[in-house]
Design a protein around this motif. Sequence first.
Motif, mmCIF file in Angstrom:
data_model
loop_
_atom_site.group_PDB
_atom_site.id
_atom_site.type_symbol
_atom_site.label_atom_id
_atom_site.label_comp_id
_atom_site.label_asym_id
_atom_site.label_seq_id
_atom_site.Cartn_x
_atom_site.Cartn_y
_atom_site.Cartn_z
ATOM 1 N N GLY A 15 40.416 -51.423 88.078
ATOM 2 C CA GLY A 15 40.921 -50.097 88.367
ATOM 3 C C GLY A 15 39.874 -49.029 88.521
ATOM 4 O O GLY A 15 40.156 -47.949 88.999
ATOM 5 N N SER A 42 40.263 -46.616 83.324
ATOM 6 C CA SER A 42 40.997 -47.765 83.848
ATOM 7 C C SER A 42 42.458 -47.755 83.426
ATOM 8 O O SER A 42 43.285 -48.443 84.020
ATOM 9 N N THR A 82 46.050 -44.906 85.718
ATOM 10 C CA THR A 82 46.411 -45.389 87.040
ATOM 11 C C THR A 82 47.886 -45.090 87.304
ATOM 12 O O THR A 82 48.666 -44.875 86.354
ATOM 13 N N GLU A 99 39.669 -41.888 93.728
ATOM 14 C CA GLU A 99 40.652 -42.758 93.111
ATOM 15 C C GLU A 99 42.045 -42.291 93.504
ATOM 16 O O GLU A 99 42.221 -41.218 94.095
#
Length: 368
Positions: free
Chosen positions: A14, A180, A183, A259
Amino acid sequence: FSHLSGQKIGHFPGMSGSRFLQSLAQRLSEREPKHSNCTKRAAVALIFRVSCDHNGGPAGPQAESPSDLSEVELLYILRTARQGDKWSGHVAFPGGKREASDKDDRAAAVRETEEEIGLHLESPDFQFLGQLDDRVATGAGKVIDGFYLAPLLWFQRAPTTPQLQMQSSEVAAWRWVPLSTLTPSTVKYEVPLQITRDLASKVFGFPSTVLPARLRDAHMPCIDLEAKNSESTSHQEQRFRLWGLTFRATSDALVLGEEKELGWPPVKFRSAGANFLLAAWCGVQELRRKRRSKRHLLALLTCFSLLALILRLLRFAFLSMMHPTAAVPAVPVPPALPTAMHAMRATMRAAGPGQRRVQPVMLCGKKK
């Protein structure tokens, strides 16, 4: 960030360790943040660090191999519950209101961070990265007019994190959270909210002209933050629920670091129709962010409009089948009327041309 530019980048679920930090630092240096001219301002500090795989401790410039790097972590605090405080008990970033003695937003964030958790952001242990766009301040589900939040970003360069010293009147707990775990798959829509037109247009970017005065049964996105281990938090069992203004500032930083955005759509409704229209609007906004042509935007908007119309027609047909309209009672016909009409037609057929003359007949006891 010279010590990061020459490192090998490991692969992490991630998130890609220092690759994210390099992208974030570069994009912050290439842009000017959107600044709102207002007298009431607050500044918060988003503090990043890189931790190690083998023992969970922070790592600095000495890390050279992919196995030494784990992932980027972000520091959050839990505010102390207090009466009359709009943000009482909320997950937040270190920071606070800008005072008259503060030269700028950066000075305000540095001062407040030192007061609340004892970190000296202007020391050689930390590197200033830049500033995000201003965010309109909200509290208790309402927009605070003329009050804006300035998120500023730092990176911990030291191999170890200095001891955090919490100001108990302001901070109840702290936690380093791996990126991580931040998300879209970890996002839940469980925070109830009543959306006003002012909140929709200034915070979520909805066209307020097409919204009713108040939409109920809406829910905002949230994430329950988990620490990597007991050394990464002051209270392992304490619940850290990220939502609201801090959630949106976190999402802004992730998007700038290339991201995925966390909360998209920004809210969800109980009504399926409202969620469909919201998804259409979000799709248009997504294309606008990607700088697609106006032709594509118009085509997408037209398709969503046609689909919305078809769904409304199907819904109307379904409701009509489930709840048919009551039949209108027929007007009773006098029993003698068919017989009288038959006699009239027979008389006209029997008479010759020019002699056809309607004879009086008896209808319900009267000559007609």
